[in-house]
Design a protein around this motif. Structure first.
Motif, PDB file in Angstrom:
ATOM      1  N   ASN A  43       0.850  -1.191   0.000  1.00  0.00           N
ATOM      2  CA  ASN A  43       0.000   0.000   0.000  1.00  0.00           C
ATOM      3  C   ASN A  43       0.888   1.244   0.000  1.00  0.00           C
ATOM      4  OD1 ASN A  43       0.417   0.832   2.919  1.00  0.00           O
ATOM      5  ND2 ASN A  43      -0.383  -1.237   3.199  1.00  0.00           N
ATOM      6  N   PRO A  44       0.313   2.403  -0.305  1.00  0.00           N
ATOM      7  CA  PRO A  44       1.122   3.625  -0.388  1.00  0.00           C
ATOM      8  C   PRO A  44       1.880   3.946   0.897  1.00  0.00           C
ATOM      9  CG  PRO A  44      -1.023   4.001  -1.374  1.00  0.00           C
ATOM     10  CD  PRO A  44      -1.084   2.649  -0.711  1.00  0.00           C
ATOM     11  N   GLU A  45       1.308   3.626   2.044  1.00  0.00           N
ATOM     12  CA  GLU A  45       1.987   3.930   3.304  1.00  0.00           C
ATOM     13  C   GLU A  45       3.260   3.099   3.452  1.00  0.00           C
ATOM     14  OE1 GLU A  45      -1.750   5.403   2.937  1.00  0.00           O
ATOM     15  OE2 GLU A  45      -1.447   3.236   3.121  1.00  0.00           O
ATOM     16  N   GLN A  46       3.213   1.820   3.050  1.00  0.00           N
ATOM     17  CA  GLN A  46       4.407   0.976   3.109  1.00  0.00           C
ATOM     18  C   GLN A  46       5.477   1.489   2.146  1.00  0.00           C
ATOM     19  OE1 GLN A  46       2.500  -2.775   2.210  1.00  0.00           O
ATOM     20  NE2 GLN A  46       2.758  -3.476   4.320  1.00  0.00           N
ATOM     21  N   LEU A  47       5.056   1.889   0.956  1.00  0.00           N
ATOM     22  CA  LEU A  47       6.013   2.402  -0.019  1.00  0.00           C
ATOM     23  C   LEU A  47       6.652   3.703   0.471  1.00  0.00           C
ATOM     24  CD1 LEU A  47       3.954   1.655  -3.236  1.00  0.00           C
ATOM     25  CD2 LEU A  47       5.980   0.424  -2.424  1.00  0.00           C
ATOM     26  N   PHE A  48       5.848   4.582   1.055  1.00  0.00           N
ATOM     27  CA  PHE A  48       6.370   5.832   1.604  1.00  0.00           C
ATOM     28  C   PHE A  48       7.319   5.546   2.765  1.00  0.00           C
ATOM     29  CE2 PHE A  48       5.762   9.736   4.291  1.00  0.00           C
ATOM     30  CZ  PHE A  48       6.424  10.607   3.452  1.00  0.00           C
ATOM     31  N   VAL A  80       4.844   4.812   9.129  1.00  0.00           N
ATOM     32  CA  VAL A  80       3.934   5.774   8.515  1.00  0.00           C
ATOM     33  C   VAL A  80       2.515   5.383   8.875  1.00  0.00           C
ATOM     34  CG1 VAL A  80       3.059   6.741   6.346  1.00  0.00           C
ATOM     35  CG2 VAL A  80       5.518   6.294   6.627  1.00  0.00           C
ATOM     36  N   SER A  81       1.817   6.278   9.542  1.00  0.00           N
ATOM     37  CA  SER A  81       0.434   6.040   9.943  1.00  0.00           C
ATOM     38  C   SER A  81      -0.503   6.889   9.098  1.00  0.00           C
ATOM     39  CB  SER A  81       0.229   6.417  11.420  1.00  0.00           C
ATOM     40  OG  SER A  81       1.063   5.631  12.249  1.00  0.00           O
ATOM     41  N   ILE A  82      -1.672   6.344   8.816  1.00  0.00           N
ATOM     42  CA  ILE A  82      -2.721   7.092   8.138  1.00  0.00           C
ATOM     43  C   ILE A  82      -3.931   7.098   9.054  1.00  0.00           C
ATOM     44  CG2 ILE A  82      -3.554   5.068   6.863  1.00  0.00           C
ATOM     45  CD1 ILE A  82      -4.258   7.040   4.550  1.00  0.00           C
ATOM     46  N   GLY A  90      -5.009  11.968   6.952  1.00  0.00           N
ATOM     47  CA  GLY A  90      -3.689  12.561   7.072  1.00  0.00           C
ATOM     48  C   GLY A  90      -2.668  11.501   7.419  1.00  0.00           C
ATOM     49  N   LEU A  91      -1.408  11.879   7.344  1.00  0.00           N
ATOM     50  CA  LEU A  91      -0.299  10.981   7.636  1.00  0.00           C
ATOM     51  C   LEU A  91       0.488  11.494   8.828  1.00  0.00           C
ATOM     52  CD1 LEU A  91       1.152  10.438   4.029  1.00  0.00           C
ATOM     53  CD2 LEU A  91      -0.359   8.893   5.301  1.00  0.00           C
ATOM     54  N   ALA A  92       1.167  10.581   9.490  1.00  0.00           N
ATOM     55  CA  ALA A  92       2.121  10.908  10.547  1.00  0.00           C
ATOM     56  C   ALA A  92       3.260   9.903  10.440  1.00  0.00           C
ATOM     57  CB  ALA A  92       1.475  10.839  11.927  1.00  0.00           C
ATOM     58  N   VAL A  93       4.472  10.343  10.794  1.00  0.00           N
ATOM     59  CA  VAL A  93       5.650   9.491  10.657  1.00  0.00           C
ATOM     60  C   VAL A  93       6.425   9.464  11.976  1.00  0.00           C
ATOM     61  CG1 VAL A  93       7.865   9.191   9.462  1.00  0.00           C
ATOM     62  CG2 VAL A  93       5.863  10.009   8.200  1.00  0.00           C
ATOM     63  N   VAL A  94       6.906   8.275  12.319  1.00  0.00           N
ATOM     64  CA  VAL A  94       7.892   8.114  13.384  1.00  0.00           C
ATOM     65  C   VAL A  94       9.118   7.501  12.729  1.00  0.00           C
ATOM     66  CG1 VAL A  94       8.489   6.977  15.556  1.00  0.00           C
ATOM     67  CG2 VAL A  94       6.137   7.772  15.170  1.00  0.00           C
ATOM     68  N   LEU A  95      10.258   8.176  12.852  1.00  0.00           N
ATOM     69  CA  LEU A  95      11.525   7.641  12.362  1.00  0.00           C
ATOM     70  C   LEU A  95      12.309   7.114  13.547  1.00  0.00           C
ATOM     71  CD1 LEU A  95      12.634  10.406   9.825  1.00  0.00           C
ATOM     72  CD2 LEU A  95      11.674   8.152   9.304  1.00  0.00           C
TER      73      LEU A  95
END
Length: 136
Positions: A43-48, A80-82, A90-95
């Motif tokens: 899915n797009p979130e995994q690719l991102f 990457v969370s949706i 919306g999206l949010a990211v934890v690195l």
């Protein structure tokens, strides 16, 4: 910007395929079960998440070389969370940056902050979505 490289990919929605122009990517796409899908594809979130993790790790390598610090054992995990926000989704990211013992502390934290300043993904998301940096 003077483009050095342009990646080209085509997708036909969350339930279909994503294909790069050079054929290196040819993936089935599917909604994850959490969003009501069968999960039988990426899915797009995994690719991102994969792209952001790779780009951030590369940025860490760059700032490490500039500081004459070995960053070869650093790994980056991008989450990457949706979810729904006031405007729809919306999206949010934890690195999560895993540092070797030798880089734990001030040096490693400084490198992570510097990488966040130069990483193209971090620059593109800054002010648009929340990105949390976690040093482990």
């Amino acid at each position: 910007m003077d483009a050095i490289y342009t990646a080209v990919a085509t997708a036909n929605g969350r339930e279909g395929r994503a294909v790069s122009s050079d054929g290196q990517i040819d993936l089935a796409l599917a909604m994850p079960p959490a969003l009501g899908g069968n999960g039988l594809g990426t899915n797009p979130e995994q690719l991102f998440a994969a792209g952001y993790a790779a780009c951030f790790a590369s940025a860490l390598g760059l700032v490490g070389r500039q500081a004459k610090v070995d960053t070869s054992e650093i790994s980056v995990t991008s989450e990457v969370s949706i979810g729904k926000d006031g405007a729809g989704f919306g999206l949010a990211v934890v690195l999560r940056v895993e540092l070797p013992e030798a880089l734990m502390g001030e040096t490693g934290t400084l490198l992570v902050k510097q990488a966040h300043e130069v990483c193209p993904y971090s620059r593109a998301t800054r002010g648009n979505i929340p990105v949390e940096l976690v040093v482990e």
